[in-house]
Scaffold this active site. Sequence first.
Site, PDB file in Angstrom:
ATOM      1  N   CYS A  83       0.807  -1.228   0.000  1.00 27.10           N
ATOM      2  CA  CYS A  83       0.000   0.000   0.000  1.00 27.10           C
ATOM      3  C   CYS A  83       0.839   1.277   0.000  1.00 27.10           C
ATOM      4  O   CYS A  83       0.299   2.366  -0.205  1.00 27.10           O
ATOM      5  CB  CYS A  83      -0.934  -0.002   1.195  1.00 27.10           C
ATOM      6  N   CYS A 126     -13.553   1.717   7.070  1.00 23.67           N
ATOM      7  CA  CYS A 126     -12.616   0.900   6.297  1.00 23.67           C
ATOM      8  C   CYS A 126     -12.478   1.469   4.889  1.00 23.67           C
ATOM      9  O   CYS A 126     -13.480   1.839   4.274  1.00 23.67           O
ATOM     10  CB  CYS A 126     -13.106  -0.535   6.197  1.00 23.67           C
ATOM     11  N   SER A 127     -11.261   1.526   4.378  1.00 24.01           N
ATOM     12  CA  SER A 127     -11.061   2.024   3.015  1.00 24.01           C
ATOM     13  C   SER A 127     -11.590   1.014   2.012  1.00 24.01           C
ATOM     14  O   SER A 127     -11.486  -0.197   2.219  1.00 24.01           O
ATOM     15  CB  SER A 127      -9.579   2.294   2.752  1.00 24.01           C
ATOM     16  N   HIS A 182      -8.810   3.979  -2.095  1.00 20.41           N
ATOM     17  CA  HIS A 182      -7.466   3.444  -1.871  1.00 20.41           C
ATOM     18  C   HIS A 182      -7.030   2.511  -3.005  1.00 20.41           C
ATOM     19  O   HIS A 182      -6.869   1.303  -2.806  1.00 20.41           O
ATOM     20  CB  HIS A 182      -7.432   2.726  -0.525  1.00 20.41           C
TER      21      HIS A 182
END
Length: 399
Positions: free
Chosen positions: A87, A216-217, A346
Site C-alpha cells: 500500500c 474501512c477504506s 485506496h
Amino acid sequence: MPKANNRVFVVGVGMTKFEKPGRREGWDYPQMAKESGTKALEDAGIAYSEVEQGFVGYCSGDSTSGQRALYELGMTGIPIVNVNNNCSTGSTALYLAAQSIRGGLADCVIALGFEKMQPGALSGGAEDRESPLGNHIKALAAIDEFAFPVAPWMFGAAGREHMKKYGTTAEHFAKIGHKNHKHSVNNPYAQFQKEYSLDDILSARMISDPLTKLQCSPTSDGSGAAIVVSEDYVSRHGLAEQAVEIVGQAMTTDFASTFDGSAANVIGYDMNVQASQRVYDQSGLGPDDFQVIELHDCFSANELLLYEALGLCGEGEAPGLIDDGDTTYGGRWVVNPSGGLISKGHPLGATGLAQCAELTWQLRGTADKRQVDGVTAALQHNIGLGGAAVVTAYQRATR
C-alpha cells in the site's frame, strides 16, 4: 551514510477521480495513467520529452505495466522502473524519484502510480508460495484470534489493544470515519462524497470490532502522478511560484520489534515512529510546524495510532485529540482534508501520489473548498504492511 546535496521539488501533480472498481467502462490502467500523467505534465507546464526517468507503482499487474502506462505519454526510451511496495507503492515511487534528483542522476523525473482492483476484500496473493505477511499474521494470531478478512482483522486488533491499554472507545474510532467522510464532500476526486452521521458510522456493518464498514477504506480504481525536479530545473524554467520542496523524506521497513508481541507494531507502529523522526531531523520541523497532514487511514484504527506514532501527541493521548477536534478544520491540524483512504478511496499504487497532489494543492492555496488556512508546511504518511513506511515533509519553494 552519504549526505543529500541537491534540493528536490514537486512542480506538477495530477490524479484521476478514484472510482469503484469497474465503474468506468473501458477505463484500463493505460487510460488512468494517461489521465493523471497528462494532468501532472500540464500542471508543470512541460512536455513529456523533458522527463528523464520514470518510476511507476502498482500492486496488481504484469511485470512491465509501468512501461505500458507511461507509453501513453510518449515513447522516448527513458529508464522506467516498475515499483511494488504494497500500500506504500505510490510513495515509494515518489521516494525513488526524489532520490534520483537528490543524487544528481536526473533533473526531471515522473513518479506515477495506478491500480485496477477487483471488488471486495484484498486477496491473499499467490497460493504456491509463502505470503510476505506470513510472519506478521502468525505473530498477531499469537495474541489475537485470527479472523477474515485479514487486513481489517489486523488493524482491528491494534484498535482493540489500544482500547484495552488506554480506555479508548468505539466512538473515538467512529469519529475518525465521520471526520474523513465529512471532509470528502468537498473533494471531486473522492470515491465517496457523502457525509454520514456519527450514528451512521457506528451502526454500519461490523467488519472487525471496533471497525464498521464506514471506517474501512474501499477497493478503488485510479491513478496519481507527480513531476519531480531539481533546483536548477526550477530556476531554468521559472517554476518557483508553483514549486513545492520536499524538505524531508524517509522510508523505513520492519524492525525486530515488529514481532515483539504488540498488535500496534505488527501493523507498523515502530516503522512509523522511526520514519517520522528521521523526517523531523532532516527538515528541522516538528509536528507543531505542520498545518495539514495526509496520512494512511486504511482503517480508522490506523489513523488513531498514527496520531501517536507521528508525535502529534503522546502514547494513549490520541482520544483526547479526537474529542477536542484537534484534527479537523478549526483544530491544531487538518488531517486528511481529501477524505483520506476511508472516503477518497485506496487504489494501492496511486494512494501515495494522490496524497502528494492534495498537499501540493494545499501548499499552493488552490485546494478550493478543502483549503486549510495559513499552510506553510505539510506532512505525508503512507504505509504498506510487510512492510514499508514512507514519510515526506513539504514546504513552498518561495517561503
